[in-house]
Enzyme design. Structure first.
Site, short mmCIF file in Angstrom:
data_model
loop_
_atom_site.label_atom_id
_atom_site.label_comp_id
_atom_site.label_asym_id
_atom_site.label_seq_id
_atom_site.Cartn_x
_atom_site.Cartn_y
_atom_site.Cartn_z
N ASP A 82 39.89 27.82 -5.45
CA ASP A 82 39.05 28.83 -4.80
C ASP A 82 39.32 30.21 -5.40
O ASP A 82 40.38 30.46 -5.98
CB ASP A 82 39.36 28.85 -3.28
CG ASP A 82 38.28 29.56 -2.48
OD1 ASP A 82 37.29 30.04 -3.07
OD2 ASP A 82 38.43 29.64 -1.24
N GLY A 96 37.44 35.88 2.04
CA GLY A 96 36.44 35.95 3.10
C GLY A 96 35.30 36.91 2.82
O GLY A 96 34.47 37.15 3.70
N GLY A 97 35.26 37.44 1.61
CA GLY A 97 34.14 38.31 1.25
C GLY A 97 32.81 37.60 1.46
O GLY A 97 31.81 38.21 1.85
N GLU A 104 37.94 27.83 4.44
CA GLU A 104 38.81 27.97 3.26
C GLU A 104 40.27 27.86 3.67
O GLU A 104 41.07 27.19 3.00
CB GLU A 104 38.54 29.32 2.58
CG GLU A 104 37.17 29.41 1.94
CD GLU A 104 36.82 30.79 1.41
OE1 GLU A 104 35.90 30.88 0.60
OE2 GLU A 104 37.44 31.79 1.83
C1 5RP Z 1 34.52 33.64 0.09
C2 5RP Z 1 35.72 34.04 -0.64
C3 5RP Z 1 35.62 34.18 -2.12
O1 5RP Z 1 36.62 33.43 -2.72
C4 5RP Z 1 35.81 35.62 -2.51
O2 5RP Z 1 34.88 36.41 -1.80
C5 5RP Z 1 35.63 35.82 -4.02
O3 5RP Z 1 34.29 35.68 -4.37
P1 5RP Z 1 33.78 35.75 -5.87
O4 5RP Z 1 34.33 34.57 -6.58
O5 5RP Z 1 32.28 35.73 -5.74
O6 5RP Z 1 34.27 37.05 -6.47
O7 5RP Z 1 36.78 34.25 -0.10
O8 5RP Z 1 34.73 33.62 1.47
#
Ligand code: 5RP
Length: 219
Positions: A82, A96-97, A104
């Site tokens: 992730d 969590g963005g 997760e």
């Molecule tokens: C989603 C998340 C993502 O891992 C996090 O936001 C990173 O996102 P990206 O890979 O688009 O930069 O925690 O809930």
């Protein structure tokens, strides 16, 4: 390398941790999406399947023809891949963005190994510049916000967003997180909080960090 090229590079590098025959845990976000695409191209038919951390990830896996299992139907997840919004030197994370933090965190807790894939912009000395997401039961929104203010944070309601679990998100701004484990526990103790986006009690085991010069492996 541009940011998206770094994301692709770390996503591809993560394939080395996926062994044939396993059920792999898959995160959410643009970096995880690249991983799904590489996984489908290189390992579809070789892995047993995947457990998804969000509806979006489930849909993408299924679109690629990768079997997706309910977490309750699998005995173990050898590896979880992730992204992250921020990562510090001890591999504590803010996640969590994309609002998928609860599923997760559950999959990360089950997984034997958690591989974080991130571009260099995510690496920080102290967590907290990125607003810390908190998933909250809707009726507890104001109460949780008041408790967060007492902890020194500035909670902002993520307008128009509902999580896959039917809850809301508060993003905590202006919080320098000097003690991630302590804050994660304090936030967990607020009634009405489902999950907070600090991954410190269960941090990543390995960070694949994309940089101008390539992919760095940090443990
Ligand atoms: C989603 C998340 C993502 O891992 C996090 O936001 C990173 O996102 P990206 O890979 O688009 O930069 O925690 O809930």
């Amino acid at each position: 390398m541009h940011q998206d090229e770094m994301k692709k590079a770390v996503a591809k590098a993560a394939l080395q941790y996926v062994e044939e025959g396993i059920v792999v845990g898959v995160g959410t976000g643009s970096t995880a999406n690249h991983f799904i695409d590489f996984l489908a191209a290189d390992m579809k038919g070789l892995i047993e399947g995947a457990v998804a951390s969000s509806e979006a990830t489930r849909d993408r896996l299924k679109d690629h023809g990768i079997p997706v299992y309910d977490l309750n139907a699998v005995d173990e997840i050898p590896v979880y891949i992730d992204g992250a919004d921020e990562v510090d030197a001890n591999l504590n994370l803010i996640k969590g963005g994309g609002g998928a933090l609860t599923r997760e965190k559950i999959i990360a807790a089950v997984a034997h190994k958690f591989i974080c894939i991130a571009d260099s912009s995510k690496k920080v000395n102290v967590l907290g510049d990125y607003p810390l997401p908190i998933e909250v039961i809707p009726m507890a929104r104001s109460q949780v916000a008041r408790e967060i203010v007492k902890l020194g944070g500035d909670p902002v309601y993520r307008e128009g967003f509902v999580t896959d679990n039917g809850n809301i998100i508060l993003d905590i701004h202006h919080m320098q997180i000097a003690e991630p484990v302590k804050l994660e526990q304090q936030l967990n103790n607020i009634v009405g909080v489902v999950t907070n986006g600090l991954f410190a009690l269960r941090s990543a085991d390995i960070l694949l960090l994309g940089s101008e010069t390539g992919v760095q492996t940090i443990t």
